[in-house]
Design a protein around this motif. Structure first.
Motif, PDB file in Angstrom:
ATOM      1  N   GLN A  78      35.893  64.155   9.912  1.00  0.00           N
ATOM      2  CA  GLN A  78      37.336  63.909  10.030  1.00  0.00           C
ATOM      3  C   GLN A  78      37.902  63.187   8.821  1.00  0.00           C
ATOM      4  OE1 GLN A  78      37.989  61.803  13.728  1.00  0.00           O
ATOM      5  NE2 GLN A  78      36.906  63.339  14.947  1.00  0.00           N
ATOM      6  N   GLY A  79      37.018  62.837   7.852  1.00  0.00           N
ATOM      7  CA  GLY A  79      37.480  62.198   6.628  1.00  0.00           C
ATOM      8  C   GLY A  79      37.243  60.707   6.536  1.00  0.00           C
ATOM      9  N   TYR A  80      36.606  60.111   7.524  1.00  0.00           N
ATOM     10  CA  TYR A  80      36.350  58.672   7.462  1.00  0.00           C
ATOM     11  C   TYR A  80      35.193  58.373   6.505  1.00  0.00           C
ATOM     12  CZ  TYR A  80      39.521  57.768  11.339  1.00  0.00           C
ATOM     13  OH  TYR A  80      40.635  57.655  12.121  1.00  0.00           O
ATOM     14  N   VAL A  81      35.381  57.357   5.699  1.00  0.00           N
ATOM     15  CA  VAL A  81      34.366  56.913   4.746  1.00  0.00           C
ATOM     16  C   VAL A  81      33.721  55.650   5.299  1.00  0.00           C
ATOM     17  CG1 VAL A  81      33.914  56.081   2.416  1.00  0.00           C
ATOM     18  CG2 VAL A  81      35.612  57.903   2.793  1.00  0.00           C
ATOM     19  N   PHE A  82      32.379  55.621   5.317  1.00  0.00           N
ATOM     20  CA  PHE A  82      31.653  54.479   5.869  1.00  0.00           C
ATOM     21  C   PHE A  82      31.253  53.535   4.745  1.00  0.00           C
ATOM     22  CE2 PHE A  82      31.666  57.286   9.375  1.00  0.00           C
ATOM     23  CZ  PHE A  82      31.498  56.499  10.511  1.00  0.00           C
ATOM     24  N   GLU A  83      31.591  52.275   4.924  1.00  0.00           N
ATOM     25  CA  GLU A  83      31.326  51.255   3.917  1.00  0.00           C
ATOM     26  C   GLU A  83      30.150  50.358   4.272  1.00  0.00           C
ATOM     27  OE1 GLU A  83      34.980  49.161   3.510  1.00  0.00           O
ATOM     28  OE2 GLU A  83      36.035  50.846   2.568  1.00  0.00           O
ATOM     29  N   THR A  84      29.641  50.466   5.497  1.00  0.00           N
ATOM     30  CA  THR A  84      28.548  49.603   5.942  1.00  0.00           C
ATOM     31  C   THR A  84      27.384  50.456   6.441  1.00  0.00           C
ATOM     32  OG1 THR A  84      29.017  49.404   8.327  1.00  0.00           O
ATOM     33  CG2 THR A  84      30.360  48.077   6.829  1.00  0.00           C
ATOM     34  N   GLN A  85      26.272  49.783   6.707  1.00  0.00           N
ATOM     35  CA  GLN A  85      25.107  50.450   7.308  1.00  0.00           C
ATOM     36  C   GLN A  85      25.052  50.229   8.816  1.00  0.00           C
ATOM     37  OE1 GLN A  85      22.549  48.001   4.799  1.00  0.00           O
ATOM     38  NE2 GLN A  85      21.761  49.846   3.791  1.00  0.00           N
ATOM     39  N   THR A  86      26.097  49.687   9.400  1.00  0.00           N
ATOM     40  CA  THR A  86      26.063  49.273  10.798  1.00  0.00           C
ATOM     41  C   THR A  86      26.422  50.401  11.749  1.00  0.00           C
ATOM     42  OG1 THR A  86      28.385  48.595  10.915  1.00  0.00           O
ATOM     43  CG2 THR A  86      26.819  46.982  10.045  1.00  0.00           C
ATOM     44  N   ASP A  87      25.932  50.284  12.975  1.00  0.00           N
ATOM     45  CA  ASP A  87      26.393  51.165  14.039  1.00  0.00           C
ATOM     46  C   ASP A  87      27.794  50.778  14.494  1.00  0.00           C
ATOM     47  OD1 ASP A  87      25.358  48.760  15.016  1.00  0.00           O
ATOM     48  OD2 ASP A  87      24.750  49.624  16.920  1.00  0.00           O
TER      49      ASP A  87
END
Length: 605
Positions: free
Chosen positions: A115-124
């Motif tokens: 959907q286009g979300y960028v993840f900045e962390t390694q967390t759940d």
């Protein structure tokens, strides 16, 4: 492990949030943070040091707000670095803190990436924040209600949105969450202790609840999305600073608090009565013919000791299971058995899940042995016995364990009396021993200087064996656990008779072998096992009752305990093992009260 604090108020509540984190430090954490709505924007401060460092940053930045959330994190997914510290943001509009583990986070993450979300962390945790953002249509409560059905696992969350000041939304499934009710202000926390001083009125959320916290009040929907009313309970949660006094660490202080803790745990009665276990005790306990004990860690070892008491004193067959194993194996239930759960906090995730699993299998008779009257475990069980250990700050349990043992002995004696196994004379003798127990513990605590001399030798070791027999084998297990928890020395415990079935291969002059040697019916067998160690050059460190006639000699180091204390002897023998672990850890320079990788209250699976 992990702590949540949230608040909406008409005053600056950032100080309340930080102070709440201070009160939750004992649970264990490796990062912390606070987020607030300031001028229509989300602002956060995070630290991978202690809460004191976070407080200094908050003061330096002059962070102030009427709405905010805060968190102490014990890492599960992702290293303890600043970018993984909570609160977690999504698009700088949603701020979220989370206790627990989202088991289907990988699937959710891939969907969100598409959907286009960028993840900045390694967390759940980040998947929850992005999900809330993706479902937000102007109402945060509705967004969280849409997200929760997609989550699998155990969690407690608190969420804020930059466009909705004076609002915090929370949800829980498998992890505790409470609402603090104030005057013109309301709060959210994972533990009532965090809000001590701000309110003494609490709503304990039930499994599956979602709560909308606003200035004017709270709205709760249950797991079926129905609006519900939950009772407000008045709970006095002492939140004052706990002083070390003359002690070096809280663990040492709590070891020396055990005589008083046990005094507080022993009821002021002249007879063992089922009423000690709650209103249902008289109706349930006389008919109990089997017992199943569920617990984890130190509490599991208390359960193993209780098995000996329950079978020898009450003559009731007893099983003891590690809670995390019980819930996943294909067991054969006996719905007539009494299920006993043991937990210091009453919030241990694995034990709570095992309790619920037992109830689903048809077990109706349940009893909690617990230190926290307001805990989920006490609320879920039919009966309870509170241990009155008081607040335990050190992660490695000490007074919680010995008060659990005291409570379980009282249960065994009560059931023995109800089943005709304990006559009046035996009951009087047990009560006399219980009342004298605190004084006997003080005599054991006086051995500390001798134990310090041993700790210098132990601090140079990397491995140790602990031996016990019968009723004292679980105490050897607990001694080994304490040593490995806080000194990081690898330690194992065995029934002494098992030496020749494998562990004897490890014994050399470099391997200290700690032996619990009470003057009981197995003493002569134990002495033979000790000779097996000496024949292989092993070094024995023996805690021996005064009347055992075990003397110090070449390779045998003896610290003399008081006279044998009968069935309560395991409680006395626990204390020198605690002191040995503590002083060994001090000699090695480890963080005694906050050992690496561990947490006080284990609220994730």
């Amino acid at each position: 492990m992990c702590g949540i604090v949230g608040a909406v108020a008409q005053r600056n509540i950032v100080g309340v949030l930080v102070e709440g984190l201070r009160r939750l430090e004992y649970r264990g954490y490796d990062s912390c943070g606070v987020a607030a709505i300031v001028g229509g924007e989300l602002t956060r401060v995070r630290s991978i040091a202690r809460v004191a460092d976070l407080a200094a940053q908050v003061e330096e930045t002059q962070l102030a707000s009427q709405t905010g959330i805060a968190h102490t994190r014990w890492a599960t997914h992702g290293a303890p670095v600043t970018r993984n510290a909570h609160p977690i943001f999504s698009q700088n509009t949603v701020g979220l803190v989370h206790n627990g583990i989202i088991e289907n986070y990988e699937t959710l993450r891939e969907t969100l990436r598409a959907q286009g979300y960028v993840f900045e962390t390694q967390t759940d945790t980040e998947v929850i924040a992005h999900l809330v953002h993706s479902h937000y249509r102007g109402d945060l409560f509705d967004a969280v209600r849409a997200v929760v059905p997609q989550l699998r696992g155990a969690y407690a969350i608190a969420v804020i949105h930059r466009d909705e000041p004076h609002r915090v939304v929370g949800a829980r499934a498998g992890s505790p969450l409470v609402v603090g009710v104030g005057e013109g202000e309301n709060f959210l926390a994972s533990d009532a202790l965090a809000l001590a001083g701000s309110t003494d009125r609490f709503i304990f959320l039930e499994e599956g609840d979602i709560v909308d916290v606003r200035l004017e009040g709270v709205t709760i929907v249950d797991a079926r999305d129905r609006t519900v009313e939950r009772p407000i309970r008045q709970v006095v949660a002492y939140g004052g600073a706990v002083e070390l006094g003359p002690f070096r660490h809280f663990m040492q202080k709590e070891i020396f608090e055990q005589p008083q803790a046990i005094t507080d745990t022993i009821p002021a009665v002249d007879a063992f009565s089922p009423a000690l276990f709650g209103e249902r005790g008289a109706a349930v306990l006389p008919g109990i013919q089997r017992i199943l004990i569920l617990a984890c860690g130190t509490s599991y070892y208390a359960g193993l000791c209780a098995k000996y008491w329950l079978e020898s004193i009450a003559r009731i067959p007893t099983e003891v299971e590690v809670a995390s194993e019980y819930r996943y194996r294909d067991s054969v239930p006996n719905p007539e058995a009494l299920v006993i759960t043991i937990s210091q906090s009453g919030e241990t995730a694995d034990t709570l899940a095992a309790l619920k699993h037992a109830q689903q299998l048809g077990h109706t008779h349940t009893l909690a042995v617990c230190n926290v009257a307001s805990s989920a475990m006490v609320r879920l069980t039919e009966m309870a016995f509170l241990t009155h250990a008081g607040r335990e700050i050190g992660v490695a349990s000490t007074k919680a364990f010995t008060t659990q043992l005291t409570a379980l002995f009282i249960l065994a004696a009560t059931l023995g009396k109800l089943h005709g196994q304990v006559d009046a004379a035996t009951e009087a003798a047990y009560l006399k021993q219980l009342r004298h127990l605190p004084a006997a513990l003080n005599s054991v605590l006086a051995l500390e200087p001798q134990i310090i001399s041993w700790s210098e030798e132990f601090s140079r070791k990397e491995n140790a064996l602990f031996l016990g027999r019968g009723l004292h084998y679980p105490i050897a297990l607990e001694g080994a656990l304490k040593l490995k928890e806080i000194s990081y020395i690898h330690a194992e415990a065995y029934p002494a008779g098992e030496l020749k079935h494998g562990p004897l291969a490890l014994v050399t002059e470099a391997m200290p072998v700690v032996t619990v040697a009470p003057n009981d019916t197995l003493l002569e067998k134990l002495k033979s096992n000790m000779q097996e160690v000496r024949a292989r050059g092993g070094q024995l460190y023996v805690f021996a009752d005064a009347d055992t006639h075990i003397e110090s000699s070449d390779g045998i180091h003896v610290i003399r305990m008081p006279e044998h204390y009968g069935p309560l002897s395991p409680i006395l023998h626990t204390v020198p093992l605690q002191l040995l672990a503590y002083h060994t850890a001090c000699a090695r320079g480890t963080d005694v009260d906050k050992p690496r990788n561990l947490a006080k209250s284990v609220t994730v699976e």
